[in-house]
Write a protein that holds these residues in place. Structure first.
Motif, PDB file in Angstrom:
ATOM      1  N   ALA A 304       1.017  -1.467   0.563  1.00 10.47           N
ATOM      2  CA  ALA A 304      -0.022  -0.132   0.403  1.00 10.47           C
ATOM      3  C   ALA A 304       0.265   1.707   0.254  1.00 10.47           C
ATOM      4  O   ALA A 304       0.352   2.462  -0.433  1.00 10.47           O
ATOM      5  CB  ALA A 304      -1.316  -0.006   1.298  1.00 10.47           C
ATOM      6  N   ALA A 305       2.210   1.193   0.216  1.00 11.90           N
ATOM      7  CA  ALA A 305       2.980   2.126  -0.210  1.00 11.90           C
ATOM      8  C   ALA A 305       2.852   2.736  -1.270  1.00 11.90           C
ATOM      9  O   ALA A 305       3.156   4.132  -0.534  1.00 11.90           O
ATOM     10  CB  ALA A 305       3.852   1.863   0.958  1.00 11.90           C
ATOM     11  N   MET A 306       3.286   2.332  -2.451  1.00 12.07           N
ATOM     12  CA  MET A 306       3.154   2.664  -3.345  1.00 12.07           C
ATOM     13  C   MET A 306       1.579   3.536  -3.661  1.00 12.07           C
ATOM     14  O   MET A 306       1.218   4.339  -4.430  1.00 12.07           O
ATOM     15  CB  MET A 306       3.150   1.659  -4.636  1.00 12.07           C
ATOM     16  CG  MET A 306       2.334   0.276  -5.231  1.00 12.07           C
ATOM     17  SD  MET A 306       2.706  -1.343  -5.727  1.00 12.07           S
ATOM     18  CE  MET A 306       1.190  -1.652  -6.510  1.00 12.07           C
ATOM     19  N   ILE A 307       0.386   2.778  -3.557  1.00 11.74           N
ATOM     20  CA  ILE A 307      -1.169   3.306  -3.190  1.00 11.74           C
ATOM     21  C   ILE A 307      -0.929   4.630  -2.868  1.00 11.74           C
ATOM     22  O   ILE A 307      -1.555   5.587  -3.038  1.00 11.74           O
ATOM     23  CB  ILE A 307      -1.832   2.150  -2.944  1.00 11.74           C
ATOM     24  CG1 ILE A 307      -1.409   0.808  -3.599  1.00 11.74           C
ATOM     25  CG2 ILE A 307      -3.223   3.077  -3.215  1.00 11.74           C
ATOM     26  CD1 ILE A 307      -2.428   0.917  -4.981  1.00 11.74           C
ATOM     27  N   ALA A 308       0.399   4.924  -1.907  1.00 14.92           N
ATOM     28  CA  ALA A 308      -0.196   6.179  -0.971  1.00 14.92           C
ATOM     29  C   ALA A 308       0.851   7.229  -1.786  1.00 14.92           C
ATOM     30  O   ALA A 308       0.215   8.135  -1.338  1.00 14.92           O
ATOM     31  CB  ALA A 308       0.384   6.116   0.698  1.00 14.92           C
ATOM     32  N   MET A 309       1.791   7.119  -2.689  1.00 16.22           N
ATOM     33  CA  MET A 309       2.460   6.830  -3.164  1.00 16.22           C
ATOM     34  C   MET A 309       1.918   8.468  -4.694  1.00 16.22           C
ATOM     35  O   MET A 309       2.006   9.377  -4.508  1.00 16.22           O
ATOM     36  CB  MET A 309       3.646   7.037  -3.423  1.00 16.22           C
ATOM     37  CG  MET A 309       5.075   7.334  -3.591  1.00 16.22           C
ATOM     38  SD  MET A 309       5.723   8.496  -2.359  1.00 16.22           S
ATOM     39  CE  MET A 309       6.090  10.005  -2.966  1.00 16.22           C
ATOM     40  N   ALA A 310       0.917   7.033  -4.943  1.00 18.09           N
ATOM     41  CA  ALA A 310       0.328   7.823  -5.535  1.00 18.09           C
ATOM     42  C   ALA A 310      -1.157   8.455  -5.259  1.00 18.09           C
ATOM     43  O   ALA A 310      -1.002  10.036  -6.092  1.00 18.09           O
ATOM     44  CB  ALA A 310      -0.826   6.239  -6.430  1.00 18.09           C
ATOM     45  N   ALA A 311      -1.294   8.537  -4.485  1.00 22.72           N
ATOM     46  CA  ALA A 311      -2.274   9.022  -4.039  1.00 22.72           C
ATOM     47  C   ALA A 311      -2.594  10.459  -3.461  1.00 22.72           C
ATOM     48  O   ALA A 311      -2.960  11.630  -3.900  1.00 22.72           O
ATOM     49  CB  ALA A 311      -2.851   8.146  -2.056  1.00 22.72           C
ATOM     50  N   HIS A 312      -0.469  10.738  -3.366  1.00 24.44           N
ATOM     51  CA  HIS A 312      -0.299  11.534  -1.949  1.00 24.44           C
ATOM     52  C   HIS A 312      -0.199  12.933  -3.596  1.00 24.44           C
ATOM     53  O   HIS A 312      -0.930  14.190  -3.527  1.00 24.44           O
ATOM     54  CB  HIS A 312       1.370  11.605  -1.579  1.00 24.44           C
ATOM     55  CG  HIS A 312       2.407  13.087  -2.116  1.00 24.44           C
ATOM     56  ND1 HIS A 312       1.580  13.609  -0.761  1.00 24.44           N
ATOM     57  CD2 HIS A 312       2.931  12.915  -2.507  1.00 24.44           C
ATOM     58  CE1 HIS A 312       2.838  14.876  -0.372  1.00 24.44           C
ATOM     59  NE2 HIS A 312       3.624  14.287  -2.172  1.00 24.44           N
ATOM     60  N   TYR A 313       0.794  12.070  -4.722  1.00 20.60           N
ATOM     61  CA  TYR A 313       0.197  13.286  -5.903  1.00 20.60           C
ATOM     62  C   TYR A 313      -1.096  13.605  -6.575  1.00 20.60           C
ATOM     63  O   TYR A 313      -1.053  14.563  -6.611  1.00 20.60           O
ATOM     64  CB  TYR A 313       1.388  12.621  -7.045  1.00 20.60           C
ATOM     65  CG  TYR A 313       2.346  12.668  -7.155  1.00 20.60           C
ATOM     66  CD1 TYR A 313       3.416  13.692  -6.447  1.00 20.60           C
ATOM     67  CD2 TYR A 313       2.611  11.272  -6.509  1.00 20.60           C
ATOM     68  CE1 TYR A 313       4.162  13.898  -6.123  1.00 20.60           C
ATOM     69  CE2 TYR A 313       4.557  11.416  -6.264  1.00 20.60           C
ATOM     70  CZ  TYR A 313       5.419  12.608  -5.705  1.00 20.60           C
ATOM     71  OH  TYR A 313       6.576  12.824  -5.556  1.00 20.60           O
ATOM     72  N   LYS A 314      -2.113  12.928  -6.574  1.00 23.91           N
ATOM     73  CA  LYS A 314      -3.805  12.706  -6.917  1.00 23.91           C
ATOM     74  C   LYS A 314      -3.647  13.983  -6.114  1.00 23.91           C
ATOM     75  O   LYS A 314      -4.510  14.644  -6.087  1.00 23.91           O
ATOM     76  CB  LYS A 314      -3.786  11.282  -7.076  1.00 23.91           C
ATOM     77  CG  LYS A 314      -4.126  10.674  -7.898  1.00 23.91           C
ATOM     78  CD  LYS A 314      -4.780   9.775  -8.655  1.00 23.91           C
ATOM     79  CE  LYS A 314      -5.463   9.254  -9.585  1.00 23.91           C
ATOM     80  NZ  LYS A 314      -6.822   8.288 -10.075  1.00 23.91           N
ATOM     81  N   PHE A 315      -3.617  14.179  -4.543  1.00 23.21           N
ATOM     82  CA  PHE A 315      -4.051  14.622  -3.407  1.00 23.21           C
ATOM     83  C   PHE A 315      -3.911  16.285  -4.279  1.00 23.21           C
ATOM     84  O   PHE A 315      -4.314  17.063  -3.993  1.00 23.21           O
ATOM     85  CB  PHE A 315      -3.843  14.233  -2.264  1.00 23.21           C
ATOM     86  CG  PHE A 315      -4.143  15.021  -1.437  1.00 23.21           C
ATOM     87  CD1 PHE A 315      -5.259  14.667  -0.208  1.00 23.21           C
ATOM     88  CD2 PHE A 315      -3.952  16.671  -0.863  1.00 23.21           C
ATOM     89  CE1 PHE A 315      -5.729  15.732   0.528  1.00 23.21           C
ATOM     90  CE2 PHE A 315      -4.059  17.360   0.466  1.00 23.21           C
ATOM     91  CZ  PHE A 315      -5.146  16.256   0.905  1.00 23.21           C
TER      92      PHE A 315
END
Ligand code: KG4
Ligand code: ZN
Length: 336
Positions: A304-315
């Motif tokens: 999920a770390a990679m999902i969180a990283m992608a979510a950071h940029y989407k945020f």
């Protein structure tokens, strides 16, 4: 900078991570070992295991990060591609939590997240770079122009390379997932012992279905002469199959990198954990004078770390998903 909880449940790992000020502060992964009994992921069992794991995994991610729920700025989840029932567990959980906390929801593409795993820890690639994304379900060459701007320039037209690893491992009597076992046995074998046919594909595309059949026929033929053929030659079989798969991957990838004139290259996804692929890509990059980026092992396979990283940029891009219940119905669980 936002604090985000991210959930990954696309296949057989239930994972939750917290990203705070663009740094991963927890990444909890529950592996589902039950599938080993069946030689592959059983979708129904995966959904049930996600259902059992999701609450403790999320709790643990929050505790490890020392982040109370009320400090979260958004909830992110893997939207696809993946197994429908498995994805639904993550979607429903994330959606309920976002509604309860009154926080925005972020949907993340699993394959895009594999690429963005490169931004979890330094050295960080610079744009544009070419990423070979290789997993159990996908094999893609991706031109990465920006965090959220990616173009698939080549991909498999049938099986993924991870599937070729897993299925050939099964033919050798190895358990699931077979990729890491082939990798391990290959270390003691001769990669030139046997040759297997490579299918020519147009452009930057791949095909891996034929090699499985060729491998099966080869084994069956040799078993007629020596019933213990696999036992006597396991290391050489693993080394030769691994070498053929790596050659197929890297020949196309090199062609694409030269075509797009990139100076930086990367690998991502579960098969990026393969030691032979890591070494040979590093050697190729040295020869071609490319800067090469290879993620740490724990960020290659699903997490999920990679999902969180992608979510950071989407945020940061304010790219939020709809909170409407009807939005669940439009969630595509196919390859998007
Ligand atoms: O990315 P991932 O964890 O899940 C998907 O999104 O599919 O990739 C799983 C795949 C499996 O096919 C597994 O056998 C393969 O990655 N894999 C490896 C290695 N470690 C994992 N394949 C070859 N060598 C490895 N060391
Ligand atoms: Zn994956």
């Amino acid at each position: 900078m936002p604090t985000i909880l991210a959930i990954e449940s696309s296949c057989d790992e239930t994972s939750a991570a917290i990203i705070q000020d663009s740094k991963i502060v927890s990444n909890v992964i529950a592996n589902q070992t039950i599938h080993r009994l069946y030689g592959g992921v059983v979708p129904e069992l995966a959904s049930r295991a996600h259902q059992q794991n999701i609450v403790p995994v999320v709790e643990q991610a929050l505790v490890q990060a020392n982040v109370p729920k009320k400090s979260l700025d958004a909830i992110a989840f893997t939207r696809g591609p993946g197994l429908l029932g498995a994805l639904l567990v993550g979607v429903s959980f994330a959606k309920s939590m976002a509604l309860a906390l009154q926080r925005p929801l972020i949907e993340v593409n699993h394959m895009q997240a594999h690429v963005l795993a490169h931004f979890i820890e330094p050295p960080l690639p610079s744009f544009p770079f070419l990423c070979l994304t290789v997993s159990g379900g996908h094999t893609q060459i991706i031109l990465v122009k920006d965090y959220l701007q990616m173009e698939i320039v080549g991909q498999t037209q049938d099986d993924a390379v991870g599937e070729a690893f897993d299925k050939t491992a099964k033919m050798l009597g190895l358990s699931y997932p077979g990729g890491p076992l082939i990798d391990r046995y290959a270390k003691a074998g001769n990669p030139q012992a046997y040759t297997f046919p490579k299918v020519a594909m147009p452009g930057f595309d791949y095909s891996f279905s034929g090699i499985k059949t060729a491998f099966l026929n080869f084994i069956n033929k040799n078993k007629q002469k020596d019933t213990d053929f696999i036992k006597h030659n396991l290391a050489d079989l693993c080394a030769s199959m691994q070498q053929t798969l790596i050659q197929i991957l890297l020949e196309k990838f090199q062609k694409a990198a030269l075509h797009y004139q990139v100076k930086e290259v990367a690998i991502a996804g579960g098969v990026a954990a393969n030691s032979g692929l890591r070494t040979q890509l590093t050697e190729l990059a040295k020869k071609e004078q490319w800067q090469v980026y290879i993620p740490a092992f724990q960020y290659c396979t699903d997490n999920a770390a990679m999902i969180a990283m992608a979510a950071h940029y989407k945020f940061l891009a304010e790219d939020f998903a709809s909170q409407e219940v009807s939005a669940l119905a439009r969630l595509p669980f196919s390859a998007s």
